[in-house]
Design a protein around this motif. Structure first.
Motif, PDB file in Angstrom:
ATOM      1  N   ILE A  44       0.837  -1.209   0.000  1.00  0.00           N
ATOM      2  CA  ILE A  44       0.000   0.000   0.000  1.00  0.00           C
ATOM      3  C   ILE A  44       0.869   1.254   0.000  1.00  0.00           C
ATOM      4  N   THR A  47       2.729   1.750  -3.291  1.00  0.00           N
ATOM      5  CA  THR A  47       1.825   2.246  -4.328  1.00  0.00           C
ATOM      6  C   THR A  47       1.582   3.742  -4.169  1.00  0.00           C
ATOM      7  N   TYR A  48       1.335   4.178  -2.937  1.00  0.00           N
ATOM      8  CA  TYR A  48       1.094   5.597  -2.648  1.00  0.00           C
ATOM      9  C   TYR A  48       2.319   6.447  -2.980  1.00  0.00           C
ATOM     10  N   THR A 139      -6.519  -6.747  -5.715  1.00  0.00           N
ATOM     11  CA  THR A 139      -6.155  -6.482  -7.096  1.00  0.00           C
ATOM     12  C   THR A 139      -7.159  -7.131  -8.041  1.00  0.00           C
ATOM     13  N   VAL A 169      -5.694   0.978  -0.832  1.00  0.00           N
ATOM     14  CA  VAL A 169      -5.774   1.490  -2.202  1.00  0.00           C
ATOM     15  C   VAL A 169      -6.938   0.764  -2.856  1.00  0.00           C
ATOM     16  N   PHE A 170      -7.899   1.529  -3.388  1.00  0.00           N
ATOM     17  CA  PHE A 170      -9.123   0.953  -3.921  1.00  0.00           C
ATOM     18  C   PHE A 170      -9.375   1.452  -5.342  1.00  0.00           C
ATOM     19  N   GLU A 171      -9.854   0.542  -6.200  1.00  0.00           N
ATOM     20  CA  GLU A 171     -10.262   0.886  -7.558  1.00  0.00           C
ATOM     21  C   GLU A 171     -11.782   1.058  -7.576  1.00  0.00           C
ATOM     22  N   SER A 177      -8.274   5.295  -9.121  1.00  0.00           N
ATOM     23  CA  SER A 177      -7.702   4.597  -7.965  1.00  0.00           C
ATOM     24  C   SER A 177      -7.580   5.589  -6.815  1.00  0.00           C
ATOM     25  N   TYR A 179      -6.547   6.383  -2.578  1.00  0.00           N
ATOM     26  CA  TYR A 179      -5.795   6.026  -1.377  1.00  0.00           C
ATOM     27  C   TYR A 179      -6.591   6.497  -0.161  1.00  0.00           C
ATOM     28  N   SER A 208      -4.255  -3.222  -5.657  1.00  0.00           N
ATOM     29  CA  SER A 208      -5.153  -2.577  -4.707  1.00  0.00           C
ATOM     30  C   SER A 208      -5.296  -3.514  -3.508  1.00  0.00           C
TER      31      SER A 208
END
Length: 257
Positions: A44, A47-48, A139, A169-171, A177, A179, A208
Motif C-alpha cells: 500500500i 503504491t502511494y 487487485t 488502495v481501492f479501484e 484509484s 488512497y 489494490s
C-alpha cells in the motif's frame, strides 16, 4: 563518487512514518528509491509513494536492493511487525541514518533506543491494544464508490473491531484509484485520488488492497463486506461502456473538468 545516505525509518503503528518519507521525497526531484520492509504482498505504501512521486524508484519486498542503495538516496520504511533487535539488512545498519518517528507523549521506547535521530510527529499517542494485522489483497476488484464510503465509515467507527490504523488502495467503477488512510490520533482521515491513468476496459491489474491494525478485528466479515462492495463482470462492463460513451460525446474542455 560520494555515496548517498540510506534512511531507515521506524516508529510505532500510525506515527507518521510514510508521511515523513513522502515529505522528504516531495522536497526534491532527484532520483531516489523507496522500500517498505514487511509489506510483503500488500504494498500500500509503495503504491502511494510511487504514484505521487514519479522520480522515486520502487523496490518491491524481497527484491535485491544493495546496488540501488549504493547509487542513490534510499528510504527504507520498517513495518510494525519487524523486530528491530533482530533486523538484518544487506547493508551495514550502523552506516545508515536511523530515524524514529514517534507520537507526541511517547518519551521512552525501543524506537528511541535504536534510532540515531528521533522526530516527534503531529500524531498523538494512542491507547489501542494491537493484536491483529489482517491484510486483504483486492487487485482486480472494482468497487462501487457509495458502498466503499459506507464500508470505510463502518470500519473506522468500529463495526468490525477496534481499529488503530487502516490504509488502503481501492479501484472504483469510473476507472480511478483512491488512497484511504485513517489512524487513531491522526488530525484527519485522508482519502484522495492517485494520479494514475483510469482503467475503463476490463479489470485493473495494478495493485489494490487494504491493511488494518487493531484489536478484536473480524477479518472474515471485513472481506465479505468488501466483496459485497464489488461489481461482477457484467455490471463492470456495463458501467465502463456507459462511461466511455459519455466521454466520447464530451468536448475536450468538458473532458478535462
Amino acid at each position: 563518487m560520494d555515496r548517498y545516505p540510506i534512511y531507515l525509518v521506524t516508529g510505532p503503528c500510525g506515527s507518521g512514518k510514510t508521511t515523513w518519507i513522502h515529505q522528504q521525497l516531495t522536497t526534491s526531484t532527484e532520483p531516489s528509491a523507496y522500500i517498505c520492509l514487511g509489506a510483503d504482498a500488500t504494498p500500500i505504501d509503495l503504491t502511494y509513494i510511487t504514484a505521487t512521486c514519479p522520480h522515486v524508484k520502487p523496490i518491491s519486498a524481497g527484491a535485491s536492493w544493495t546496488q540501488l542503495a549504493e547509487i542513490q538516496p534510499l528510504y527504507v520504511e520498517i513495518a510494525l511487525q519487524l523486530d528491530l533487535a533482530t533486523l538484518k539488512l544487506p547493508v551495514d545498519i550502523e552506516s545508515c541514518q536511523r530515524i524514529a518517528i514517534v507520537p507526541k507523549g511517547l518519551i521512552e521506547s525501543e524506537y528511541h533506543d535504536w534510532a540515531t535521530q528521533t522526530l516527534i510527529s503531529e500524531v498523538t499517542e494512542k491507547n489501542v491494544a494491537l493484536t491483529a494485522l489482517p491484510r486483504f489483497g483486492l487487485t482486480g476488484e472494482v468497487l462501487d464508490p457509495a458502498s466503499l464510503n459506507i464500508f470505510w465509515d463502518e470500519l473506522i467507527q468500529g463495526a468490525y473491531g477496534e481499529v488503530a490504523r487502516a490504509k488502503g488502495v481501492f479501484e472504483i467503477v469510473d476507472g480511478r484509484s483512491f488512497y484511504f488512510s485513517f489512524g487513531v490520533g491522526f488530525p484527519d482521515c485522508t482519502y484522495f485520488e492517485l494520479p494514475l491513468l483510469p482503467v475503463l476496459s476490463g479489470r485493473p491489474t495494478r495493485f489494490s488492497g487494504l491493511e488494518v491494525v487493531g484489536n478484536n478485528l473480524q477479518p472474515q466479515l471485513i472481506m465479505e463486506t468488501l466483496e459485497d462492495c464489488g461489481l461482477d463482470d457484467n455490471a463492470l462492463a456495463y458501467y465502463q461502456e456507459q462511461i466511455k460513451s459519455q466521454l466520447s460525446t464530451e468536448s475536450p474542455e468538458e473532458a478535462l473538468v
